[in-house]
Design an enzyme around this catalytic site. Structure first.
Site, PDB file in Angstrom:
ATOM      1  CE  LYS A   1      27.531   1.190   2.806  1.00 28.90           C
ATOM      2  NZ  LYS A   1      27.207   0.925   3.379  1.00 28.90           N
TER       3      LYS A   1
ATOM      4  CE  LYS B   1      31.621  -5.334  -0.016  1.00 31.32           C
ATOM      5  NZ  LYS B   1      30.514  -4.878   1.079  1.00 31.32           N
TER       6      LYS B   1
ATOM      7  CE  LYS C   1      32.130  -4.448   7.574  1.00 30.69           C
ATOM      8  NZ  LYS C   1      31.499  -3.542   7.674  1.00 30.69           N
TER       9      LYS C   1
HETATM   10  P1  ATP Z   1      31.165  -1.210   4.383  1.00 29.35           P
HETATM   11  O1  ATP Z   1      31.987  -0.845   3.694  1.00 29.35           O
HETATM   12  O2  ATP Z   1      30.240  -0.443   5.564  1.00 29.35           O
HETATM   13  O3  ATP Z   1      31.241  -2.823   5.143  1.00 29.35           O
HETATM   14  P2  ATP Z   1      29.139  -1.961   1.766  1.00 29.35           P
HETATM   15  O4  ATP Z   1      29.780  -0.927   1.695  1.00 29.35           O
HETATM   16  O5  ATP Z   1      29.495  -3.707   1.591  1.00 29.35           O
HETATM   17  O6  ATP Z   1      29.360  -1.662   3.345  1.00 29.35           O
HETATM   18  P3  ATP Z   1      26.658  -2.578   3.054  1.00 29.35           P
HETATM   19  O7  ATP Z   1      25.739  -1.494   3.614  1.00 29.35           O
HETATM   20  O8  ATP Z   1      27.426  -3.714   4.216  1.00 29.35           O
HETATM   21  O9  ATP Z   1      27.819  -1.731   2.459  1.00 29.35           O
HETATM   22  O10 ATP Z   1      25.898  -2.788   2.204  1.00 29.35           O
HETATM   23  C1  ATP Z   1      24.604  -2.995   1.129  1.00 29.35           C
HETATM   24  C2  ATP Z   1      24.375  -4.149   0.241  1.00 29.35           C
HETATM   25  O11 ATP Z   1      25.533  -3.671  -0.777  1.00 29.35           O
HETATM   26  C3  ATP Z   1      24.816  -5.262   0.237  1.00 29.35           C
HETATM   27  O12 ATP Z   1      23.216  -6.180  -0.465  1.00 29.35           O
HETATM   28  C4  ATP Z   1      25.392  -6.082  -0.649  1.00 29.35           C
HETATM   29  O13 ATP Z   1      25.428  -7.509  -0.394  1.00 29.35           O
HETATM   30  C5  ATP Z   1      25.654  -4.500  -1.566  1.00 29.35           C
HETATM   31  N1  ATP Z   1      27.165  -4.819  -1.866  1.00 29.35           N
HETATM   32  C6  ATP Z   1      27.933  -4.109  -1.364  1.00 29.35           C
HETATM   33  N2  ATP Z   1      28.707  -3.248  -1.801  1.00 29.35           N
HETATM   34  C7  ATP Z   1      28.618  -3.994  -2.813  1.00 29.35           C
HETATM   35  C8  ATP Z   1      29.859  -4.746  -4.208  1.00 29.35           C
HETATM   36  N3  ATP Z   1      30.950  -4.124  -4.720  1.00 29.35           N
HETATM   37  N4  ATP Z   1      28.829  -5.290  -4.805  1.00 29.35           N
HETATM   38  C9  ATP Z   1      27.680  -5.804  -5.372  1.00 29.35           C
HETATM   39  N5  ATP Z   1      27.099  -5.431  -4.177  1.00 29.35           N
HETATM   40  C10 ATP Z   1      27.350  -4.863  -2.918  1.00 29.35           C
END
Ligand code: ATP
Ligand code: LTN
Length: 331
Positions: free
Chosen positions: A200, A197, A115
């Site tokens: 969002k 990954k 980040k």
């Molecule tokens: P950001 O992009 O804002 O960092 P994020 O998409 O990683 O957000 P979070 O709110 O940080 O989402 O994560 C919420 C949950 O979703 C966490 O348990 C995280 O491990 C899971 N998660 C997020 N992205 C993935 C993915 N691509 N595959 C599996 N699990 C995920």
């Protein structure tokens, strides 16, 4: 443990529209715990401000994330659903735990490194100490199990280290939590760049399937997904694109890799991508409908938040008082 019940805690940031990565890696697995465990599911708005947010959007997404929790099957009667900033104990404990977290430990966190590279103009102290706030979220509720995607494993390890360090310096205070990482959905990758990954906050909407995407959009995104050279639907090392699609399909259908490969023997990538899109759209359709119904009723969402915050505050206060006494604060 709270009383004689084991505890589950997890959180999702209201930092963007939720993706099928969030759904398959985390939220889909949450509901199954509520019969056996005391469950806390939090919308972690204080974590979200470690990167810049537009205030009106953050507010809207906080409601939406709560509505999505419920649309994904979390019953507010059986789970404590709440917003992190409504329970000030999270910020209080985070400060105390900051004093039991080492600079070196935080410097090693890969999410911080990622980040800070992405937001080079805003490497703030909150981004650095983010994992300590996450440890506070978890430890406040004497959590036994934390369902998350594999990207959070390192943060969980840190929370365990902090808990052990505190317990050893004083006396047993915190339950040392275990991660729960669902095998199949642990890491869903981007559709356009399958070595990264699915996230969002990805600026490219074609890389990401959102839980609330319309059927046509979902079909189009899968059709356009990057796949590798070749045409066989086979799970093989190095074929990141097709492996990711097989993982998504598996997760949505509950089939094994072998079953998926058998189902698509003699068929090409095109057929398989269509099948992925169809099953994804069908799985998400009821979630989308339920979400629309819940999200239209702000008064109801506010009543859920309020009750959730009251229940969570009560549970959190017990741990916080215990910690303050051990530290030597006058309580
Ligand atoms: P950001 O992009 O804002 O960092 P994020 O998409 O990683 O957000 P979070 O709110 O940080 O989402 O994560 C919420 C949950 O979703 C966490 O348990 C995280 O491990 C899971 N998660 C997020 N992205 C993935 C993915 N691509 N595959 C599996 N699990 C995920
Ligand atoms: N850091 C997590 C979100 C999060 C969380 C938590 C998950 C904040 N607090 C407590 C589990 C338990 C993320 O970025 N996905």
């Amino acid at each position: 443990m709270l009383g004689d019940q084991k505890v589950v805690f997890s959180g999702v940031q209201p930092s963007g529209n939720l993706t099928i990565g969030n759904y398959l890696g985390a939220i889909k697995n949450f509901a199954a715990f509520s019969e056996e465990y005391r469950c806390f599911y939090c919308v972690v708005d204080m974590h979200a401000i470690t990167v810049r947010q537009v205030p009106a959007e953050l507010r809207r997404r906080t409601y939406e994330t709560l509505a999505l929790y419920m649309a994904c099957g979390l019953d507010p009667e059986k789970n404590t659903l709440f917003v992190q900033s409504h329970v000030p104990a999270h910020a209080e404990l985070a400060w105390m735990l900051n004093c039991y977290t080492m600079f070196g430990e935080l410097s090693r966190m890969t999410q911080f490194k990622d980040k800070s590279a992405k937001h080079a103009d805003n490497i703030n102290a909150g981004l650095f100490t983010y994992p300590t706030l996450m440890a506070a979220d978890i430890l406040l509720y004497q959590t036994d199990l934390v369902p998350v995607g594999i990207d959070q494993k390192q943060h969980l390890e840190l929370a365990r280290n902090i808990a052990n360090r505190f317990n050893q310096a004083y006396s047993p205070t915190f339950v040392v939590p275990e991660p729960y990482i669902a095998q199949s959905g642990m890491k869903i990758m981007s559709l356009t760049e399958p070595t990264a990954k699915m996230s969002k906050s990805d600026p490219n909407p074609n890389a990401v399937v959102y839980i609330l995407d319309e059927k046509d959009t979902i079909l189009r995104k899968f059709r356009r997904a990057v796949t590798d050279s070749g045409s066989e639907v086979k799970y093989e090392e190095g074929k990141d694109g097709i492996c990711n699609l097989i993982s998504i399909y598996r997760c949505l259908t509950g089939k094994s890799i072998e079953e998926v490969e058998r189902e698509f023997t003699g068929k090409g990538y095109g057929d398989f991508k269509n099948a992925c899109g169809e099953v994804c759209a069908d799985t998400l359709a009821p979630v989308r409908e339920e979400f629309a119904r819940l999200n239209a009723d702000k008064a109801y969402l506010e009543s859920v938040m309020k009750k959730g915050a009251e229940d969570a505050s009560r549970a959190a206060a017990r741990t916080l008082t215990k910690v303050k006494k051990k530290l030597g604060f006058v309580v």
